[in-house]
Design an enzyme around this catalytic site. Structure first.
Site, PDB file in Angstrom:
ATOM      1  N   HIS A 150      78.276  25.982  28.296  1.00 47.79           N
ATOM      2  CA  HIS A 150      79.029  26.785  29.264  1.00 47.79           C
ATOM      3  C   HIS A 150      79.534  25.917  30.405  1.00 47.79           C
ATOM      4  CE1 HIS A 150      75.583  26.982  32.156  1.00 47.79           C
ATOM      5  NE2 HIS A 150      74.843  27.004  31.059  1.00 47.79           N
ATOM      6  N   ASP A 160      80.587  27.402  33.264  1.00 52.77           N
ATOM      7  CA  ASP A 160      80.311  28.086  34.526  1.00 52.77           C
ATOM      8  C   ASP A 160      78.976  27.632  35.106  1.00 52.77           C
ATOM      9  OD1 ASP A 160      79.167  29.508  32.278  1.00 52.77           O
ATOM     10  OD2 ASP A 160      78.616  31.117  33.662  1.00 52.77           O
ATOM     11  N   ASP A 205      72.756  21.760  34.689  1.00 47.46           N
ATOM     12  CA  ASP A 205      72.992  23.042  34.006  1.00 47.46           C
ATOM     13  C   ASP A 205      74.446  23.462  34.129  1.00 47.46           C
ATOM     14  OD1 ASP A 205      72.558  25.414  32.693  1.00 47.46           O
ATOM     15  OD2 ASP A 205      71.461  26.364  34.318  1.00 47.46           O
ATOM     16  N   GLU A 230      78.126  32.302  30.933  1.00 48.83           N
ATOM     17  CA  GLU A 230      76.744  32.265  30.453  1.00 48.83           C
ATOM     18  C   GLU A 230      75.796  32.648  31.573  1.00 48.83           C
ATOM     19  OE1 GLU A 230      72.732  30.759  29.472  1.00 48.83           O
ATOM     20  OE2 GLU A 230      73.982  30.229  31.178  1.00 48.83           O
ATOM     21  N   GLU A 231      76.134  32.227  32.788  1.00 45.50           N
ATOM     22  CA  GLU A 231      75.260  32.494  33.928  1.00 45.50           C
ATOM     23  C   GLU A 231      75.422  33.915  34.462  1.00 45.50           C
ATOM     24  OE1 GLU A 231      73.036  30.544  34.549  1.00 45.50           O
ATOM     25  OE2 GLU A 231      73.622  28.446  34.341  1.00 45.50           O
ATOM     26  N   GLU A 240      71.568  23.329  26.878  1.00 48.16           N
ATOM     27  CA  GLU A 240      70.757  23.777  28.010  1.00 48.16           C
ATOM     28  C   GLU A 240      69.749  22.693  28.403  1.00 48.16           C
ATOM     29  OE1 GLU A 240      71.047  26.298  29.905  1.00 48.16           O
ATOM     30  OE2 GLU A 240      72.513  27.482  28.787  1.00 48.16           O
ATOM     31  N   HIS A 294      69.600  25.518  39.166  1.00 44.22           N
ATOM     32  CA  HIS A 294      69.829  26.706  39.995  1.00 44.22           C
ATOM     33  C   HIS A 294      69.340  26.516  41.430  1.00 44.22           C
ATOM     34  CE1 HIS A 294      70.455  29.836  36.547  1.00 44.22           C
ATOM     35  NE2 HIS A 294      70.853  28.628  36.194  1.00 44.22           N
TER      36      HIS A 294
END
EC number: 3.5.1.18
Length: 378
Positions: free
Chosen positions: A68, A70, A102, A136-137, A165, A351
């Site tokens: 991903h 995003d 990520d 995805e997030e 991931e 994150h």
């Protein structure tokens, strides 16, 4: 001078692609893939950008790289030591930026490995593919899930998939994910009777009514797990009740909880046992269920063996396969009957404010992906 992987990773990080915005990341990736002969298919679904790319013939196995573009929001900018979209490499060799771990670092490593592979092995067997999304997030309704539905509808073959991931914990490649637990969420509404706290005999307090049932749910042994999965877990994340007044017994309570469940339990078995416990306590209840994903598992076989041996060849380390952690888009791809393994950078800062990874890890990751391609498709 930066390696090709680090140059691309920095270019991707500098594009502020907070879900579902792609910010040009996919255009950059598609242009690079087109230059080495990949066939490209853009799939914009609602407000989400996706693409499918493939290189090779229609015969033979398909190895797909999935990921991903995003990223999650940055949080307070003033809390970052370095602006989150600057893609800065410090004196200790750490690459800083939102998405470094990520998962823009993985995207860069995948792409550079694939570029190199199709140039070195132009007549490789089967196909190399990419499935990339910008959702995805977030809700993940119009990303990988929707693309998989289209691929299934046209009977697209997909034998193996590496999801980028950030699976590693201390050193790149020390952990790979060969499955994930299922996730089943619930919003429970419990109805009582509102009244005055001085007259409890005229009311039914839903907080008091739920307490013994909740204690039973929390202590329930749902299953024992198995060789690949830990036991199913039950966690309450929210409890809301009350009118705001101190002298009013509330008439309703809302509880939000979640199961992370192994292959030893099913959605229906969990729902049934919750209902049984609530009914045992004679409660007036309603539940809205939300299934985020079913558990999936890739047992030892061609993909897991190739990934593990590639990690060993590049790093000298023996990897460990794990199913711990949250859900990923691998849950959608696994529904195609695909062997799925997640392999990416160290996840210590994902994150978080000041997300960062060791820059050289991305070159190691590139080599692992490249070796895996050779083992499966050369």
């Amino acid at each position: 001078m930066l390696s090709p992987t680090l140059e691309l990773a920095c270019d991707l990080i500098r594009r502020p692609s907070v879900t579902p915005v792609d910010a040009g990341c996919q255009e950059l990736m598609m242009a690079r893939l087109a230059n080495v002969g990949f066939a490209l298919e853009q799939m914009r679904i609602e407000n989400v950008d996706n693409f499918w790319a493939s290189h090779g013939g229609n015969d033979g196995p398909v190895l797909c790289f999935a990921g991903h573009t995003d990223v999650v929001p940055t949080g307070p900018l003033q809390a970052w030591n370095i602006p989150p979209f600057d893609a800065f490499i410090d004196d200790q060799g750490m690459l800083h930026g939102r998405g470094a771990a990520d998962m823009k670092g993985s995207l860069a490593a995948m792409l550079v490995a694939a570029e190199r592979f199709v140039v070195d092995y132009p007549d490789h067997r089967g196909s190399v593919a990419f499935l990339i999304t910008s959702d995805e997030e977030g809700p993940a309704h119009h990303g990988t899930k929707a693309v998989v539905e289209r691929l299934v509808a046209r009977q697209q073959r997909l034998d193996w998939c590496i999801v980028g991931e950030p699976s590693s914990t201390t050193l790149v490649g020390d952990i790979v994910k060969n499955g994930r637990r299922g996730s089943l969420g619930a919003t429970l509404t419990l109805r009582g009777v509102q009244g005055h706290v001085a007259y409890p005999h005229l009311a039914k307090n839903p907080i008091h009514l739920l307490a013994p049932a909740l204690a039973e749910l929390v202590s329930e042994h749902w299953d024992s797990g198995n060789a690949f999965f830990p036991p199913t877990s039950f966690q309450v994340s929210n409890l809301n009740s009350g009118t705001g007044a101190t002298n009013v017994i509330p008439g309703e309570l809302v509880a939000v909880f979640n199961f992370r469940f192994s292959t030893e339990s099913t959605v229906e078995s969990l729902k049934s046992r919750v209902a049984e416990i609530l009914d045992k306590h004679s409660l007036d209840w309603h539940i809205d269920w939300a299934l985020s994903g079913l558990p999936f598992l890739t047992e030892p076989g061609a993909l897991l063996d190739a990934v593990a041996s590639s990690i060993k060849a590049v790093t000298g380390r023996d990897t460990q396969a794990s199913t711990s952690g949250g859900t990923s888009d691998g849950r959608f791809i696994a529904t195609m009957g695909t062997q799925v393994v997640e392999l990416g950078p160290v996840n210590a800062t994902i994150h978080q404010v000041n997300e960062c990874i060791l820059a050289s890890d991305l070159d190691v990751l590139t080599e692992i992906y490249y070796e895996t391609l050779i083992k499966l498709l050369a």
